[in-house]
Write an enzyme that holds these catalytic residues in place. Structure first.
Site, mmCIF file in Angstrom:
data_model
loop_
_atom_site.group_PDB
_atom_site.id
_atom_site.type_symbol
_atom_site.label_atom_id
_atom_site.label_comp_id
_atom_site.label_asym_id
_atom_site.label_seq_id
_atom_site.Cartn_x
_atom_site.Cartn_y
_atom_site.Cartn_z
ATOM 1 N N ARG A 178 0.057 14.504 12.855
ATOM 2 C CA ARG A 178 0.476 14.252 11.467
ATOM 3 C C ARG A 178 0.611 15.557 10.661
ATOM 4 O O ARG A 178 -0.054 15.775 9.655
ATOM 5 C CB ARG A 178 -0.489 13.310 10.759
ATOM 6 C CG ARG A 178 -0.845 12.044 11.492
ATOM 7 C CD ARG A 178 0.294 11.052 11.616
ATOM 8 N NE ARG A 178 0.773 10.516 10.377
ATOM 9 C CZ ARG A 178 0.229 9.461 9.758
ATOM 10 N NH1 ARG A 178 -0.833 8.898 10.249
ATOM 11 N NH2 ARG A 178 0.762 9.006 8.627
ATOM 12 N N ARG B 50 -4.616 10.856 4.531
ATOM 13 C CA ARG B 50 -3.650 11.953 4.551
ATOM 14 C C ARG B 50 -2.604 11.827 3.445
ATOM 15 O O ARG B 50 -2.012 12.816 3.039
ATOM 16 C CB ARG B 50 -2.994 12.063 5.904
ATOM 17 C CG ARG B 50 -2.210 10.842 6.333
ATOM 18 C CD ARG B 50 -1.616 11.069 7.689
ATOM 19 N NE ARG B 50 -1.067 12.401 7.827
ATOM 20 C CZ ARG B 50 0.089 12.804 7.308
ATOM 21 N NH1 ARG B 50 0.773 11.963 6.579
ATOM 22 N NH2 ARG B 50 0.521 14.033 7.484
ATOM 23 N N ASP C 144 5.240 0.863 12.170
ATOM 24 C CA ASP C 144 4.020 0.209 11.660
ATOM 25 C C ASP C 144 3.887 -1.239 12.094
ATOM 26 O O ASP C 144 2.859 -1.857 11.833
ATOM 27 C CB ASP C 144 3.978 0.273 10.130
ATOM 28 C CG ASP C 144 3.714 1.683 9.657
ATOM 29 O OD1 ASP C 144 3.833 1.941 8.448
ATOM 30 O OD2 ASP C 144 3.422 2.544 10.500
ATOM 31 N N ARG D 43 -8.158 -0.760 5.522
ATOM 32 C CA ARG D 43 -7.364 0.269 4.826
ATOM 33 C C ARG D 43 -6.018 -0.296 4.385
ATOM 34 O O ARG D 43 -5.435 0.163 3.414
ATOM 35 C CB ARG D 43 -7.092 1.460 5.748
ATOM 36 C CG ARG D 43 -8.324 2.211 6.159
ATOM 37 C CD ARG D 43 -7.970 3.455 6.908
ATOM 38 N NE ARG D 43 -7.068 4.305 6.120
ATOM 39 C CZ ARG D 43 -6.695 5.519 6.487
ATOM 40 N NH1 ARG D 43 -7.123 6.019 7.634
ATOM 41 N NH2 ARG D 43 -5.892 6.242 5.740
ATOM 42 N N CYS E 116 -4.857 12.151 12.728
ATOM 43 C CA CYS E 116 -5.534 10.845 12.767
ATOM 44 C C CYS E 116 -5.300 10.300 14.175
ATOM 45 O O CYS E 116 -4.680 10.939 15.012
ATOM 46 C CB CYS E 116 -4.979 9.918 11.689
ATOM 47 S SG CYS E 116 -3.332 9.347 12.043
ATOM 48 N N LYS F 188 0.848 -1.212 0.000
ATOM 49 C CA LYS F 188 0.000 0.000 0.000
ATOM 50 C C LYS F 188 0.880 1.256 0.000
ATOM 51 O O LYS F 188 0.699 2.146 -0.829
ATOM 52 C CB LYS F 188 -0.866 -0.014 1.243
ATOM 53 C CG LYS F 188 -1.469 1.334 1.621
ATOM 54 C CD LYS F 188 -2.372 1.274 2.824
ATOM 55 C CE LYS F 188 -1.674 1.496 4.123
ATOM 56 N NZ LYS F 188 -1.415 2.885 4.524
ATOM 57 N N ASN F 189 1.853 1.285 0.896
ATOM 58 C CA ASN F 189 2.646 2.517 1.064
ATOM 59 C C ASN F 189 3.647 2.733 -0.056
ATOM 60 O O ASN F 189 4.210 3.818 -0.174
ATOM 61 C CB ASN F 189 3.336 2.518 2.440
ATOM 62 C CG ASN F 189 2.318 2.695 3.560
ATOM 63 O OD1 ASN F 189 1.144 2.962 3.302
ATOM 64 N ND2 ASN F 189 2.760 2.505 4.784
HETATM 65 C C1 EPZ Z 1 4.440 7.086 6.284
HETATM 66 O O1 EPZ Z 1 3.669 8.117 6.882
HETATM 67 C C2 EPZ Z 1 3.538 5.865 6.271
HETATM 68 N N1 EPZ Z 1 2.343 6.148 5.476
HETATM 69 C C3 EPZ Z 1 3.125 5.494 7.695
HETATM 70 O O2 EPZ Z 1 2.367 4.298 7.622
HETATM 71 C C4 EPZ Z 1 4.382 5.225 8.513
HETATM 72 O O3 EPZ Z 1 4.021 4.964 9.842
HETATM 73 C C5 EPZ Z 1 5.299 6.466 8.458
HETATM 74 O O4 EPZ Z 1 5.609 6.787 7.080
HETATM 75 C C6 EPZ Z 1 6.614 6.221 9.194
HETATM 76 O O5 EPZ Z 1 7.286 5.135 8.617
HETATM 77 C C7 EPZ Z 1 2.424 6.035 4.131
HETATM 78 O O6 EPZ Z 1 3.463 5.706 3.580
HETATM 79 C C8 EPZ Z 1 1.167 6.324 3.369
HETATM 80 P P1 EPZ Z 1 6.543 10.500 8.191
HETATM 81 P P2 EPZ Z 1 4.205 9.650 6.829
HETATM 82 O O7 EPZ Z 1 6.402 11.739 7.393
HETATM 83 O O8 EPZ Z 1 4.937 9.877 5.564
HETATM 84 C C9 EPZ Z 1 6.525 13.859 11.544
HETATM 85 C C10 EPZ Z 1 0.529 2.917 7.946
HETATM 86 O O9 EPZ Z 1 0.198 2.343 8.996
HETATM 87 N N2 EPZ Z 1 6.285 14.803 10.454
HETATM 88 O O10 EPZ Z 1 7.720 9.593 7.935
HETATM 89 O O11 EPZ Z 1 3.067 10.522 7.160
HETATM 90 C C11 EPZ Z 1 5.357 12.889 11.745
HETATM 91 O O12 EPZ Z 1 4.360 13.472 12.561
HETATM 92 C C12 EPZ Z 1 0.981 4.351 7.991
HETATM 93 O O13 EPZ Z 1 0.579 2.381 6.826
HETATM 94 C C13 EPZ Z 1 6.284 16.164 10.728
HETATM 95 O O14 EPZ Z 1 6.458 16.574 11.874
HETATM 96 O O15 EPZ Z 1 5.220 9.635 8.050
HETATM 97 C C14 EPZ Z 1 6.035 11.714 12.406
HETATM 98 O O16 EPZ Z 1 6.210 11.990 13.791
HETATM 99 C C15 EPZ Z 1 0.746 4.968 9.367
HETATM 100 N N3 EPZ Z 1 6.076 17.047 9.713
HETATM 101 C C16 EPZ Z 1 7.426 11.689 11.753
HETATM 102 O O17 EPZ Z 1 7.630 12.999 11.192
HETATM 103 C C17 EPZ Z 1 5.868 16.624 8.418
HETATM 104 O O18 EPZ Z 1 5.704 17.478 7.505
HETATM 105 C C18 EPZ Z 1 7.547 10.667 10.624
HETATM 106 O O19 EPZ Z 1 6.458 10.887 9.746
HETATM 107 C C19 EPZ Z 1 5.866 15.232 8.155
HETATM 108 C C20 EPZ Z 1 6.085 14.338 9.186
#
Ligand code: EPZ
Length: 417
Positions: free
Chosen positions: A121, A92, A304, A396, A116, A22-23
């Site tokens: 996020r 998102r 995850d 999902r 969420c 998915k990701n």
């Molecule tokens: C991706 O989310 C995945 N989703 C998530 O999987 C996964 O948990 C996450 O990466 C971490 O590996 C998809 O790929 C669709 P990040 P993403 O940006 O890109 C903070 C699932 O279960 N952050 O790597 O949103 C954020 O809050 C989902 O399949 C900011 O502060 O994660 C987090 O604490 C859940 N500002 C950290 O960085 C930003 O602009 C890592 O988030 C972006 C992120």
């Protein structure tokens, strides 16, 4: 709305094939906007989030066909640059269209995704990076408004590793003027998959699988045919389903190198595994030991899989400690595990798990995707019957989860509420 009814305590057996990621597929659907013509994606899981991303792209003009895990998407015509709130609020990752829209048509209006269950996020890293690439951005009325005459290369670095922001910058920079350097880039396999896809389209990118990616912008890209990598989180979830039920199952159609951190953790727990180049078989779960883990960006232990491992540890006698370092609230499943007889204390980001010999079935409720998966695992091992409400969270991210589990011998039924 549906619920799962699971009669636990039964050993599983046999083999399960994991679906496409998915990701990995979500950014590829967005990246197809970067070229005019027909993109074909194979091994795409038929999931709610994939359907949502296709709807978002369709609102921008492209037409798509999605059948038998194959997507054909024609992005010749972009008629709109607006990603609506109704769709973005449900997923998102819709923010992934920001970079491609700026690169292709020079404007984008994307609803702010909202938080969420697992945390606020934010998307500040995405916004700051687009500004560095030359976009004029304002946030008003719940939308990101972005415009540019032409993106230009820049040096981008992130204070925290971000999968989504790395993907968005990659998709924006491939058609920008000049060179972009992305420092502290995410190393997740889904990013490597996106880079391979973009290079097949004609992008000039160096540094795949490193934390410094160099992109030299090109004038245009061509649509391609591509096969999505297997879902490493689904793979890990099924391996943990085997561990929690003490079953010698085989999980196939995977890249074990993508779940090296999980394999290391399981081996430290004294679980014996047989690892081939595309499968993992559980050989022995006798004498499992508790463990302390910390989630981290790839190649660290993936956030995850943290809830699913927590469910396993709740049924491993001894004290285990989990430190969740990525998200603010990734323990929504813990109160439900406690209803199933677990003994877990959560303080801030730390979960102290006093593992029990046996969990007991109970009515529980899923609040997010991976927390819901953790409840399924716990229910498979628990003595007696569990009812899991709000399985739409689980749908999902897991394609045909109940039929895959039934094929392994699990007693699980999906029932309409
Ligand atoms: C991706 O989310 C995945 N989703 C998530 O999987 C996964 O948990 C996450 O990466 C971490 O590996 C998809 O790929 C669709 P990040 P993403 O940006 O890109 C903070 C699932 O279960 N952050 O790597 O949103 C954020 O809050 C989902 O399949 C900011 O502060 O994660 C987090 O604490 C859940 N500002 C950290 O960085 C930003 O602009 C890592 O988030 C972006 C992120």
């Amino acid at each position: 709305m549906y619920r799962f009814i699971i009669k636990g305590g039964k050993e599983l057996s046999g083999k399960v094939k994991v679906s496409g990621s998915k990701n990995a597929a979500l950014p590829l659907i967005a990246a197809s906007l970067l070229a005019k013509g027909r993109t074909i994606l194979h091994n795409v899981p038929d999931l709610k989030d994939i359907q949502t991303m296709l709807k978002v792209v369709h609102t921008l003009g492209p037409i798509f066909h999605f059948e038998n895990n194959k997507i054909i998407i024609d992005t010749t015509h972009i008629k709109s640059h607006v990603a609506p709130y109704e769709l973005v609020k449900t997923m998102r990752a819709s923010i992934y269209v920001l970079g491609p829209l700026l690169a292709r048509v020079g404007k984008a209006k994307v609803s702010l995704p909202g938080g969420c269950a697992i945390g606020p996020r934010p998307i500040n890293f995405h916004i700051e990076a687009m500004k560095k690439l030359g976009a004029r951005i304002s946030i008003k009325e719940g939308f990101v408004h972005a415009r540019t005459s032409k993106l230009k290369g820049a040096e981008i670095y992130f204070e925290k590793v971000s999968v989504g922001a790395t993907a968005n910058v990659l998709m924006a920079s491939v058609l920008a003027r000049g060179k972009t350097v992305i420092k502290d880039a995410a190393l997740e396999p889904e990013i490597g998959n996106l880079i391979t896809f973009l290079k097949k389209m004609g992008a000039d990118i160096q540094g795949k699988d490193t934390d410094t990616i160099i992109v030299n912008g090109v004038d245009n890209l061509k649509p391609v045919e591509y096969t999505v990598i297997p879902d490493r989180i689904e793979a890990g979830t099924f391996i943990l389903a085997g561990v929690i039920t003490r079953s010698n199952i085989t999980v196939e159609n995977i890249h074990p190198t993508h779940i090296r951190s999980l394999i290391d953790v399981l081996e430290r727990m004294n679980i014996k595994l047989k690892v081939t180049d595309d499968s993992v078989k559980i050989r022995s779960c006798s004498d499992i030991r508790p463990i302390d883990i910390k989630t981290a960006p790839y190649p660290g232990f993936p956030t995850d899989l943290q809830p699913q491992l927590g469910a396993v540890l709740a049924a491993v006698p001894g004290i285990s400690v989990i430190n969740e370092t990525i998200f603010e609230n990734r323990y929504t499943h813990v109160p439900e595990l406690i209803r199933m007889g677990s003994d877990i204390d959560v303080e801030d980001h730390i979960a102290i798990i006093r593992g029990k010999k046996r969990l007991t079935g109970a009515p529980v409720m899923a609040s997010d995707l991976r927390g819901g998966a953790a409840l399924v695992l716990a229910a498979l091992a628990a003595k007696g019957e569990s009812v899991i409400q709000r399985v739409y969270h689980i749908d999902r991210g897991y394609e045909k989860i109940e039929s895959k589990l039934k094929n392994l011998g699990a007693r699980i039924e999906r029932v309409k509420n």
